[in-house]
Design a protein around this motif. Structure first.
Motif, PDB file in Angstrom:
ATOM      1  N   GLY B  16      55.852  14.948  19.882  1.00  0.00           N
ATOM      2  CA  GLY B  16      54.411  14.966  20.047  1.00  0.00           C
ATOM      3  C   GLY B  16      54.093  16.245  20.910  1.00  0.00           C
ATOM      4  N   ARG B  17      54.883  17.062  21.556  1.00  0.00           N
ATOM      5  CA  ARG B  17      54.696  18.144  22.416  1.00  0.00           C
ATOM      6  C   ARG B  17      54.826  19.260  21.209  1.00  0.00           C
ATOM      7  N   ILE B  18      54.272  20.613  22.058  1.00  0.00           N
ATOM      8  CA  ILE B  18      54.260  21.883  21.508  1.00  0.00           C
ATOM      9  C   ILE B  18      55.952  22.228  21.539  1.00  0.00           C
ATOM     10  N   SER B  19      56.217  22.964  20.270  1.00  0.00           N
ATOM     11  CA  SER B  19      57.502  23.902  20.230  1.00  0.00           C
ATOM     12  C   SER B  19      57.237  25.310  20.095  1.00  0.00           C
ATOM     13  N   ILE B  20      57.738  26.116  20.988  1.00  0.00           N
ATOM     14  CA  ILE B  20      57.225  27.631  20.737  1.00  0.00           C
ATOM     15  C   ILE B  20      58.470  28.201  20.703  1.00  0.00           C
ATOM     16  N   LEU B  21      58.950  28.783  19.521  1.00  0.00           N
ATOM     17  CA  LEU B  21      60.276  29.635  19.238  1.00  0.00           C
ATOM     18  C   LEU B  21      59.703  30.946  19.142  1.00  0.00           C
ATOM     19  N   ASN B  22      60.470  32.006  19.934  1.00  0.00           N
ATOM     20  CA  ASN B  22      60.226  33.359  20.059  1.00  0.00           C
ATOM     21  C   ASN B  22      61.001  34.284  19.394  1.00  0.00           C
ATOM     22  N   CYS B  23      60.497  35.483  19.122  1.00  0.00           N
ATOM     23  CA  CYS B  23      61.492  36.430  18.133  1.00  0.00           C
ATOM     24  C   CYS B  23      60.796  37.775  18.644  1.00  0.00           C
ATOM     25  N   ASP B  24      61.651  38.642  18.788  1.00  0.00           N
ATOM     26  CA  ASP B  24      61.494  40.086  19.357  1.00  0.00           C
ATOM     27  C   ASP B  24      62.132  41.075  18.146  1.00  0.00           C
ATOM     28  N   TYR B  25      61.396  42.104  17.997  1.00  0.00           N
ATOM     29  CA  TYR B  25      62.102  43.152  16.968  1.00  0.00           C
ATOM     30  C   TYR B  25      62.060  44.727  17.580  1.00  0.00           C
ATOM     31  N   THR B  26      62.684  45.588  17.013  1.00  0.00           N
ATOM     32  CA  THR B  26      62.666  46.581  17.538  1.00  0.00           C
ATOM     33  C   THR B  26      62.241  47.988  16.472  1.00  0.00           C
ATOM     34  N   ASN B  27      62.305  47.512  15.380  1.00  0.00           N
ATOM     35  CA  ASN B  27      61.767  48.733  14.361  1.00  0.00           C
ATOM     36  C   ASN B  27      60.405  48.440  14.214  1.00  0.00           C
ATOM     37  N   SER B  28      59.705  49.389  14.291  1.00  0.00           N
ATOM     38  CA  SER B  28      58.133  49.411  14.136  1.00  0.00           C
ATOM     39  C   SER B  28      57.568  49.459  12.689  1.00  0.00           C
ATOM     40  N   MET B  29      58.925  49.921  11.822  1.00  0.00           N
ATOM     41  CA  MET B  29      58.534  49.848  10.326  1.00  0.00           C
ATOM     42  C   MET B  29      58.417  48.418   9.785  1.00  0.00           C
ATOM     43  N   PHE B  30      58.871  47.459  10.361  1.00  0.00           N
ATOM     44  CA  PHE B  30      58.845  46.236   9.695  1.00  0.00           C
ATOM     45  C   PHE B  30      57.352  45.923   9.556  1.00  0.00           C
ATOM     46  N   LYS B  54      47.772  41.539  10.244  1.00  0.00           N
ATOM     47  CA  LYS B  54      47.172  40.170  10.969  1.00  0.00           C
ATOM     48  C   LYS B  54      47.983  39.838  12.413  1.00  0.00           C
ATOM     49  N   ASP B  55      47.146  39.094  12.974  1.00  0.00           N
ATOM     50  CA  ASP B  55      48.066  38.635  14.312  1.00  0.00           C
ATOM     51  C   ASP B  55      48.077  37.109  14.581  1.00  0.00           C
ATOM     52  N   LYS B  56      47.781  36.108  13.476  1.00  0.00           N
ATOM     53  CA  LYS B  56      47.778  34.911  13.164  1.00  0.00           C
ATOM     54  C   LYS B  56      47.940  34.457  11.897  1.00  0.00           C
ATOM     55  N   ASN B  57      48.820  33.450  11.652  1.00  0.00           N
ATOM     56  CA  ASN B  57      48.688  32.455  10.386  1.00  0.00           C
ATOM     57  C   ASN B  57      48.945  31.349  10.593  1.00  0.00           C
ATOM     58  N   PHE B  62      52.035  24.328  11.693  1.00  0.00           N
ATOM     59  CA  PHE B  62      52.726  25.509  11.988  1.00  0.00           C
ATOM     60  C   PHE B  62      51.839  27.040  12.056  1.00  0.00           C
ATOM     61  N   THR B  63      51.957  27.474  13.266  1.00  0.00           N
ATOM     62  CA  THR B  63      51.225  28.571  13.258  1.00  0.00           C
ATOM     63  C   THR B  63      52.129  29.782  13.991  1.00  0.00           C
ATOM     64  N   VAL B  64      52.035  30.937  13.154  1.00  0.00           N
ATOM     65  CA  VAL B  64      52.852  32.049  13.736  1.00  0.00           C
ATOM     66  C   VAL B  64      51.994  32.945  14.244  1.00  0.00           C
ATOM     67  N   PHE B  65      52.094  33.763  15.582  1.00  0.00           N
ATOM     68  CA  PHE B  65      51.662  34.708  16.041  1.00  0.00           C
ATOM     69  C   PHE B  65      52.326  36.182  16.108  1.00  0.00           C
ATOM     70  N   LEU B  66      51.640  37.158  15.990  1.00  0.00           N
ATOM     71  CA  LEU B  66      52.229  38.461  15.898  1.00  0.00           C
ATOM     72  C   LEU B  66      51.733  39.265  16.907  1.00  0.00           C
ATOM     73  N   ASN B  67      52.494  39.973  17.884  1.00  0.00           N
ATOM     74  CA  ASN B  67      51.982  41.072  18.727  1.00  0.00           C
ATOM     75  C   ASN B  67      52.604  42.311  18.372  1.00  0.00           C
ATOM     76  N   LYS B  68      51.932  43.130  17.870  1.00  0.00           N
ATOM     77  CA  LYS B  68      52.636  44.245  17.172  1.00  0.00           C
ATOM     78  C   LYS B  68      52.968  45.220  18.490  1.00  0.00           C
ATOM     79  N   SER B  69      51.904  45.482  19.457  1.00  0.00           N
ATOM     80  CA  SER B  69      52.270  46.410  20.389  1.00  0.00           C
ATOM     81  C   SER B  69      53.388  45.916  21.251  1.00  0.00           C
ATOM     82  N   ALA B  70      53.656  44.428  21.297  1.00  0.00           N
ATOM     83  CA  ALA B  70      54.778  44.058  22.219  1.00  0.00           C
ATOM     84  C   ALA B  70      56.023  43.853  21.277  1.00  0.00           C
ATOM     85  N   LYS B  71      55.964  44.113  19.928  1.00  0.00           N
ATOM     86  CA  LYS B  71      57.052  43.798  18.936  1.00  0.00           C
ATOM     87  C   LYS B  71      57.515  42.467  19.145  1.00  0.00           C
ATOM     88  N   HIS B  72      56.538  41.351  19.077  1.00  0.00           N
ATOM     89  CA  HIS B  72      56.982  40.116  19.501  1.00  0.00           C
ATOM     90  C   HIS B  72      56.514  39.249  18.291  1.00  0.00           C
TER      91      HIS B  72
END
Lengths: 112, 115
Positions: B16-30, B54-57, B62-72
């Protein structure tokens, strides 16, 4: 729609023996991938085919690993001779276009 | 050198609670990112993706958030269910050449949802 089929599901061999894995991708998918997943790691791309041509095999240990995709459909991945560090799950995947790939159940290889 | 990093090997949440899974990347060409879910003895299955324009889907719970400036990027599951217990892999799409792209995977995060 049938998924990606792989066989065998499990294989145990002694080091220095050879082994082969088979993959049948989803019908119509031009791109086929072989990934190696070592315990605790994410899948690592070994080789990628576009139809029957190799797109990338830069991480394939070519001294012992080989793969082919005759006629642009089924594919086989072979290891000869196997080493202990080859113990992993070998995943085959296919995709219709860039992006989303569909994975098979994998073959778990144990080298003893 | 890992290009896609999932720094939390495991996460435990209550049903019933929220799960937040994180991911970071290093290649700005992705330019395309995906989340896969994997149960034991099965291959990874596609869950949700997001383009770098996009920054959200969102897809159901399930929702995925993208922060390109932070590569996160992050995957939010709301509400979490026991059946969501699995290993979650973050993947980034890298263009190899004109012939195609390849997916680069993180090491995965094991999510456990307790009832």
């Amino acid at each position: 729609e049938a998924g990606v089929a792989q066989s065998p599901r499990y294989k145990i061999i002694e080091k220095r023996q050879s082994v082969a894995f088979w993959c049948n991708p989803i019908s119509g998918h031009a791109t086929l991938y072989w990934y190696q997943q070592i315990l605790g790691q994410g899948p690592k791309l070994l080789i990628q085919f576009q139809n029957n041509g190799v797109v990338d095999d830069s991480q394939l240990p070519k001294d012992r690993f080989s793969a082919e995709r005759l006629k642009g459909v089924d594919s086989t991945l072979k290891i000869q001779p196997a080493k202990l560090e080859d113990s992993a799950v070998y995943l085959c995947a296919s995709s219709f276009r860039d992006g989303e790939a569909f994975f098979g159940q994998g073959t778990r290889l144990t080298v003893v | 050198d890992q290009q896609v990093k999932q720094n939390s090997p495991s996460l435990s949440v209550q049903e019933g609670r929220i799960s937040i899974l994180n991911c970071d990347y290093t290649n700005s060409m992705f330019d395309y990112f995906l989340w896969y879910k994997k149960y034991p003895a099965e291959g990874p299955t596609f869950l949700i993706s997001i383009s770098s324009i996009k920054d959200k889907n969102e897809d159901g719970r399930f929702t995925v958030f993208l922060n390109k400036s932070a590569k996160h990027l992050s995957l939010h599951i709301v509400p979490s269910q026991p059946g969501d217990s699995a290993v979650y892999f973050c993947a980034a799409s890298e263009r190899l050449n004109q012939a195609g792209t390849a997916l680069i995977f993180g090491k995965g995060t094991t999510l456990s949802v307790s009832s």
